[in-house]
Motif scaffolding. Structure first.
Motif, PDB file in Angstrom:
ATOM      1  N   LEU A  77     -45.605  88.020 -12.542  1.00 15.84           N
ATOM      2  CA  LEU A  77     -46.528  87.827 -11.607  1.00 15.84           C
ATOM      3  C   LEU A  77     -45.864  86.654 -11.040  1.00 15.84           C
ATOM      4  CD1 LEU A  77     -50.327  89.331 -12.214  1.00 15.84           C
ATOM      5  CD2 LEU A  77     -48.112  90.445 -10.854  1.00 15.84           C
ATOM      6  N   GLU A  78     -45.647  85.585 -11.864  1.00 10.81           N
ATOM      7  CA  GLU A  78     -45.377  84.093 -11.490  1.00 10.81           C
ATOM      8  C   GLU A  78     -44.151  84.257 -10.790  1.00 10.81           C
ATOM      9  OE1 GLU A  78     -44.775  81.811 -14.790  1.00 10.81           O
ATOM     10  OE2 GLU A  78     -47.327  81.162 -14.714  1.00 10.81           O
ATOM     11  N   ALA A  79     -42.871  84.801 -11.005  1.00 12.52           N
ATOM     12  CA  ALA A  79     -41.449  85.402  -9.760  1.00 12.52           C
ATOM     13  C   ALA A  79     -41.564  85.808  -9.319  1.00 12.52           C
ATOM     14  CB  ALA A  79     -40.749  85.975 -10.886  1.00 12.52           C
ATOM     15  N   GLY A  80     -43.388  86.499  -8.948  1.00 11.81           N
ATOM     16  CA  GLY A  80     -43.503  87.749  -7.943  1.00 11.81           C
ATOM     17  C   GLY A  80     -44.266  87.203  -7.127  1.00 11.81           C
ATOM     18  N   ALA A  81     -45.383  85.670  -7.123  1.00  9.10           N
ATOM     19  CA  ALA A  81     -45.760  84.540  -6.550  1.00  9.10           C
ATOM     20  C   ALA A  81     -44.832  84.279  -6.117  1.00  9.10           C
ATOM     21  CB  ALA A  81     -46.805  83.951  -6.855  1.00  9.10           C
ATOM     22  N   ALA A  82     -43.327  83.658  -6.017  1.00  8.68           N
ATOM     23  CA  ALA A  82     -42.753  83.018  -6.231  1.00  8.68           C
ATOM     24  C   ALA A  82     -41.615  83.597  -5.107  1.00  8.68           C
ATOM     25  CB  ALA A  82     -41.806  82.481  -7.037  1.00  8.68           C
ATOM     26  N   ALA A  83     -41.073  84.699  -5.682  1.00  4.95           N
ATOM     27  CA  ALA A  83     -40.777  84.730  -4.051  1.00  4.95           C
ATOM     28  C   ALA A  83     -41.671  85.852  -2.586  1.00  4.95           C
ATOM     29  CB  ALA A  83     -40.588  87.014  -4.683  1.00  4.95           C
ATOM     30  N   LEU A  84     -42.996  86.047  -3.331  1.00  4.28           N
ATOM     31  CA  LEU A  84     -43.674  85.901  -1.802  1.00  4.28           C
ATOM     32  C   LEU A  84     -43.838  85.138  -1.041  1.00  4.28           C
ATOM     33  CD1 LEU A  84     -45.921  87.889  -0.479  1.00  4.28           C
ATOM     34  CD2 LEU A  84     -47.916  87.153  -1.608  1.00  4.28           C
ATOM     35  N   THR A  85     -43.830  83.916  -1.883  1.00  2.36           N
ATOM     36  CA  THR A  85     -44.413  82.387  -0.943  1.00  2.36           C
ATOM     37  C   THR A  85     -42.776  81.920  -0.137  1.00  2.36           C
ATOM     38  OG1 THR A  85     -45.535  81.380  -2.310  1.00  2.36           O
ATOM     39  CG2 THR A  85     -44.393  79.811  -1.233  1.00  2.36           C
ATOM     40  N   ALA A  86     -41.263  82.089  -0.602  1.00  2.79           N
ATOM     41  CA  ALA A  86     -39.764  81.837  -0.715  1.00  2.79           C
ATOM     42  C   ALA A  86     -39.383  82.480   1.180  1.00  2.79           C
ATOM     43  CB  ALA A  86     -39.409  81.901  -1.578  1.00  2.79           C
ATOM     44  N   THR A  87     -39.983  83.911   1.160  1.00  4.29           N
ATOM     45  CA  THR A  87     -39.729  85.340   1.677  1.00  4.29           C
ATOM     46  C   THR A  87     -41.204  84.602   2.795  1.00  4.29           C
ATOM     47  OG1 THR A  87     -39.484  87.011   0.039  1.00  4.29           O
ATOM     48  CG2 THR A  87     -39.921  87.599   2.267  1.00  4.29           C
ATOM     49  N   GLY A  88     -41.953  84.317   2.641  1.00  6.19           N
ATOM     50  CA  GLY A  88     -42.651  83.940   4.372  1.00  6.19           C
ATOM     51  C   GLY A  88     -42.663  82.532   4.588  1.00  6.19           C
ATOM     52  N   LEU A  89     -42.080  81.991   3.783  1.00  4.95           N
ATOM     53  CA  LEU A  89     -41.628  80.270   4.113  1.00  4.95           C
ATOM     54  C   LEU A  89     -40.377  80.754   5.057  1.00  4.95           C
ATOM     55  CD1 LEU A  89     -42.017  78.187   1.214  1.00  4.95           C
ATOM     56  CD2 LEU A  89     -43.116  77.948   3.618  1.00  4.95           C
ATOM     57  N   ALA A  90     -39.327  81.468   4.809  1.00  2.00           N
ATOM     58  CA  ALA A  90     -38.292  81.891   5.538  1.00  2.00           C
ATOM     59  C   ALA A  90     -38.412  82.604   6.985  1.00  2.00           C
ATOM     60  CB  ALA A  90     -37.239  82.909   4.219  1.00  2.00           C
ATOM     61  N   ARG A  91     -39.437  83.415   6.407  1.00  2.00           N
ATOM     62  CA  ARG A  91     -39.529  84.273   8.142  1.00  2.00           C
ATOM     63  C   ARG A  91     -40.146  83.542   9.029  1.00  2.00           C
ATOM     64  NH1 ARG A  91     -44.719  87.989   8.213  1.00  2.00           N
ATOM     65  NH2 ARG A  91     -43.887  89.296  10.456  1.00  2.00           N
ATOM     66  N   ILE A  92     -41.229  82.517   8.786  1.00  2.00           N
ATOM     67  CA  ILE A  92     -41.828  80.822   9.738  1.00  2.00           C
ATOM     68  C   ILE A  92     -40.477  80.260  10.088  1.00  2.00           C
ATOM     69  CG2 ILE A  92     -43.490  79.063   9.507  1.00  2.00           C
ATOM     70  CD1 ILE A  92     -44.981  80.654   7.106  1.00  2.00           C
ATOM     71  N   ALA A  93     -39.704  80.375   9.394  1.00  2.00           N
ATOM     72  CA  ALA A  93     -38.437  79.283   9.723  1.00  2.00           C
ATOM     73  C   ALA A  93     -37.573  80.701  10.795  1.00  2.00           C
ATOM     74  CB  ALA A  93     -37.515  78.582   8.698  1.00  2.00           C
ATOM     75  N   ALA A  94     -37.091  82.053  10.438  1.00  2.00           N
ATOM     76  CA  ALA A  94     -36.646  82.077  11.333  1.00  2.00           C
ATOM     77  C   ALA A  94     -37.355  82.907  12.920  1.00  2.00           C
ATOM     78  CB  ALA A  94     -36.273  83.691  10.172  1.00  2.00           C
ATOM     79  N   MET A  95     -38.502  82.759  12.423  1.00  2.00           N
ATOM     80  CA  MET A  95     -39.333  83.193  13.585  1.00  2.00           C
ATOM     81  C   MET A  95     -39.667  81.918  14.413  1.00  2.00           C
ATOM     82  SD  MET A  95     -42.766  85.577  12.768  1.00  2.00           S
ATOM     83  CE  MET A  95     -43.373  85.342  14.456  1.00  2.00           C
ATOM     84  N   THR A  96     -39.558  80.382  13.804  1.00  2.00           N
ATOM     85  CA  THR A  96     -39.593  79.560  13.847  1.00  2.00           C
ATOM     86  C   THR A  96     -38.572  79.242  15.381  1.00  2.00           C
ATOM     87  OG1 THR A  96     -41.177  78.677  13.034  1.00  2.00           O
ATOM     88  CG2 THR A  96     -40.193  76.534  14.617  1.00  2.00           C
ATOM     89  N   PHE A  97     -36.968  79.155  15.128  1.00  2.00           N
ATOM     90  CA  PHE A  97     -36.138  78.949  15.634  1.00  2.00           C
ATOM     91  C   PHE A  97     -35.640  79.632  16.397  1.00  2.00           C
ATOM     92  CE2 PHE A  97     -31.354  80.382  16.038  1.00  2.00           C
ATOM     93  CZ  PHE A  97     -31.068  78.707  16.008  1.00  2.00           C
ATOM     94  N   MET A  98     -36.126  81.553  16.134  1.00  2.00           N
ATOM     95  CA  MET A  98     -35.927  82.214  17.625  1.00  2.00           C
ATOM     96  C   MET A  98     -36.936  82.236  18.515  1.00  2.00           C
ATOM     97  SD  MET A  98     -33.333  84.022  16.665  1.00  2.00           S
ATOM     98  CE  MET A  98     -33.335  85.864  17.087  1.00  2.00           C
ATOM     99  N   SER A  99     -37.862  81.629  18.690  1.00  2.00           N
ATOM    100  CA  SER A  99     -38.920  81.763  19.223  1.00  2.00           C
ATOM    101  C   SER A  99     -38.276  80.609  20.231  1.00  2.00           C
ATOM    102  CB  SER A  99     -39.940  81.266  19.320  1.00  2.00           C
ATOM    103  OG  SER A  99     -40.620  80.484  18.611  1.00  2.00           O
ATOM    104  N   ARG A 100     -37.907  79.517  19.692  1.00  2.00           N
ATOM    105  CA  ARG A 100     -37.653  78.511  20.932  1.00  2.00           C
ATOM    106  C   ARG A 100     -36.325  78.179  21.686  1.00  2.00           C
ATOM    107  NH1 ARG A 100     -38.142  73.587  16.571  1.00  2.00           N
ATOM    108  NH2 ARG A 100     -40.215  73.525  16.097  1.00  2.00           N
TER     109      ARG A 100
END
Length: 653
Positions: free
Chosen positions: A65-88
């Protein structure tokens, strides 16, 4: 093309949601861009998911679960960064890339969340932890489905990737409650799909309607800025183009505005009809397109006026372009069997030399056009600062002239017209004089043109007629009054009635009034002019044709209208080119007058030799400084009294 490929790949799935036809490329792109709008909700959801997964993992101490939590957070951050770049920079990417980035991020995060929730159930974590995880996962599946309903495929993919792993884990756990919950989650997916379908259709219809309205608005805007006859920009189109062009000018750029006016276009409409007139306008528009430089704006400003707006490199280049434009526009034009001359006048102004902004540029070009027209027409004139000074002077004269009429600063002087046989005064011509309290006497040549241009000549002319009639009523009955009339005064509503009222108020019989008109009055075949002359002639007023021989002299005017007198212009009597030809012309006019029973007046007589010449040529009357200058009313009365005294009394005096 990329958008169309993407559409073809998902059209089958769109049809599954009940839509027979996928959205158009424009609508598809608009719907995709809505996914990137307001990412704050996704940021908040990612933060909550990270907090819940971290608390769940660390409360159990489970490494998976600890590995899953870390993967979930990393995936979320990567998604936010990609969306921010594309929206601009979304406008710089095609629909395919926008869809790939969003779909990849959404799928990765949804799968990570679904697997984390399934792992928590599978590892048998504490019930309190499950109660914390399950509402968030279910809520995320529903919320994202609603948010991304504009792209149903993406919306349902996220719901499935979150819900199905969780449902499998619950089903595998085996208890009745968990199996029931797994079934409910599985059955909820079609329900969510129907909600997504409804929202998607509404969004698509709204987006289509917005796109259609935008296209209609652009089309209406284009129509509103286009002249229907020529296809050129109209006044609104010029205003728009002029504003944008001026704003885009650099500090060293020059902008030229050419303002054209067709000099005799009214004759085309009157003689050949408005259909031919419209074809002439269209032909002129095409000729302007032929010579207009790249980047120009051509406008039909209204009526028979055109404007060409274009960047130029220098004043010399502007002069060369002006010559080409005028030469091309004024070439003879053939329409059907008609060969037409298209003379035009043109005013030119430069920005920033002649004006600092668009309004000033228009005013300067209009003023230059005015001077081109009064300078003889069918020519071009560049703006000169002296034109503005002259305009200010004319406006000053106009304002002062209006006040002068009210303050009685104007006076009527009278110049005698003498019978060449008897030497007796037959008529006095009324002439206005202006004695300004500060500037002294102002010449008629200075203020009469201003009065004509501003329409003040109507008021001034009526005032002259009324004042002169009050004076003439005291003269002997055989002495008549002559008054000059402006074409504008004649064409004013109620002109004939105004003159008859002035005569009635003064008590002067209409037969003692003689109205002098020039040939320019008849250039426009105006029924109002004919009605004016006929109405006054029927009342007994006489008419004289003034300045004969200087304009478009035509015997047709003499035959058509009831003239009793012709005044031969002074240029044939005392002008610089007086000679045998001018004497022959005077003789011919005098012979014509004798045959028609009309008096012939020679103007501008200054010497006894000139008097003898025109008398020998057959003129019956004369006017000029030889007999008298224009004099005040009391001197006019004195002249009449003196010539009517018996000869013995004059000698005794």
């Amino acid at each position: 093309m990329n958008g169309e490929v993407a559409l073809s790949r998902i059209s089958w799935l769109w049809g599954w949601f009940g839509e027979t036809e996928p959205p158009s490329s424009d609508v598809h792109l608009s719907l995709l861009r809505t996914l990137y709008n307001k990412p704050a909700g996704l940021v908040l959801a990612t933060a909550i998911g990270s907090i819940i997964s971290a608390v769940a993992a660390f409360s159990t101490g489970d490494f998976l679960l600890e590995a899953g939590a870390a993967a979930l957070t990393a995936t979320g951050l990567a998604r936010i960064a990609a969306m921010t770049f594309m929206s601009r920079k979304g406008g710089a990417y095609p629909a395919r890339w926008l869809e790939i980035v969003y779909t990849s991020g959404a799928a990765a995060y949804a799968l990570a969340l679904g697997l984390f929730a399934a792992a928590a159930i599978w590892r048998g974590v504490d019930v309190a932890v499950q109660v914390m995880i399950l509402p968030f996962v279910v809520g995320y599946a529903i919320a994202t489905a609603a948010r991304d309903a504009g792209r149903p495929v993406i919306a349902m993919m996220q719901s499935a990737l979150v819900g199905l792993p969780l449902a499998l884990a619950l089903f595998a756990e085996g208890s009745l409650a968990y199996v029931t919950l797994a079934g409910c989650i599985t059955l909820a997916l079609p329900a969510v799909g129907m909600i997504v379908h409804t929202i998607a259709l509404s969004l698509q219809d709204a987006t289509r309607a917005a796109a259609t309205n935008a296209r209609l608005a652009e089309s209406m805007k284009a129509l509103a800025r286009t002249d229907v006859v020529t296809g050129l920009a109209n006044r609104a189109g010029l205003d728009h183009a002029l504003g944008e062009t001026v704003e885009g000018l650099g500090p060293d750029d020059l902008l030229a505005l050419f303002w054209l006016d067709l000099d005799r276009f009214k004759e085309v409409n009157d003689l050949l009809g408005h259909t031919i007139g419209d074809r002439v306008l269209a032909a002129v528009a095409e000729r302007l397109r032929e010579v207009a430089p790249t980047g120009s704006t051509i406008c039909r400003f209204g009526g028979d006026e055109f404007i060409l707006l274009c960047p130029v490199t220098s004043r010399r280049a502007t002069e060369a372009l002006a010559t080409r434009v005028l030469a091309n526009v004024t070439r003879p034009l053939r329409l059907d069997a008609e060969r037409l001359e298209v003379p035009a006048s043109m005013g030119i102004a430069l920005l920033p030399e002649d004006g600092a902004d668009a309004d000033a540029l228009m005013q300067r070009a209009d003023l230059a056009l005015y001077h081109a027209k009064i300078g003889g027409k069918n020519r071009n004139r560049f703006y000169d600062p002296a034109m503005s000074r002259n305009l200010m002077r004319r406006r000053e004269i106009e304002a002062e002239l209006r006040a002068a009429i009210q303050r009685d600063e104007l006076a009527i002087f009278f110049q005698p017209i003498v019978d060449l046989d008897s030497g007796r005064i037959r008529t006095f011509e009324a002439l206005v004089r202006w004695f300004h309290p500060e500037k002294g006497e102002l010449m008629p040549d200075e203020f009469i043109p201003v009065a004509e241009d501003t329409g003040l000549i109507v008021t001034l002319g009526n005032w002259i007629t009324a004042q002169a009639a009050r004076t003439a009523v005291h003269w002997p009955d055989d002495v008549t009054l002559a008054v000059n009339l402006s074409p504008l005064q004649i064409k004013a509503p109620g002109a004939a009635l105004g003159i008859l009222s002035a005569l009635r108020d003064a008590g002067l019989p209409p037969s003692r009034l003689e109205l002098e008109v020039t040939e320019s009055l008849f250039l426009d075949d105006n029924h109002a002019t004919e009605n004016f002359i006929n109405e006054l002639a029927a009342a007994g007023v006489h008419f004289a044709l003034d300045d004969f021989g200087t304009g478009y002299s035509s015997l047709g005017y003499i035959d058509r209208f009831p003239f009793s007198k012709i005044k031969v212009d002074r240029s044939f009597v005392s002008g610089p080119k007086v000679g045998r030809k001018s004497e022959a012309i005077i003789r011919a006019v005098a012979e014509l007058g004798a045959q028609l029973g009309m008096d012939i007046v020679a103007e501008g007589l200054e010497t006894i030799e000139q008097v003898a010449t025109v008398r020998a040529a057959g003129c019956s009357m004369g006017q000029g400084y030889y007999f008298s200058r224009a004099v005040p009313d009391y001197i006019a009365a004195t002249l009449l009294a003196h010539e009517r005294q018996p000869l013995a009394a004059r000698r005794a005096g």
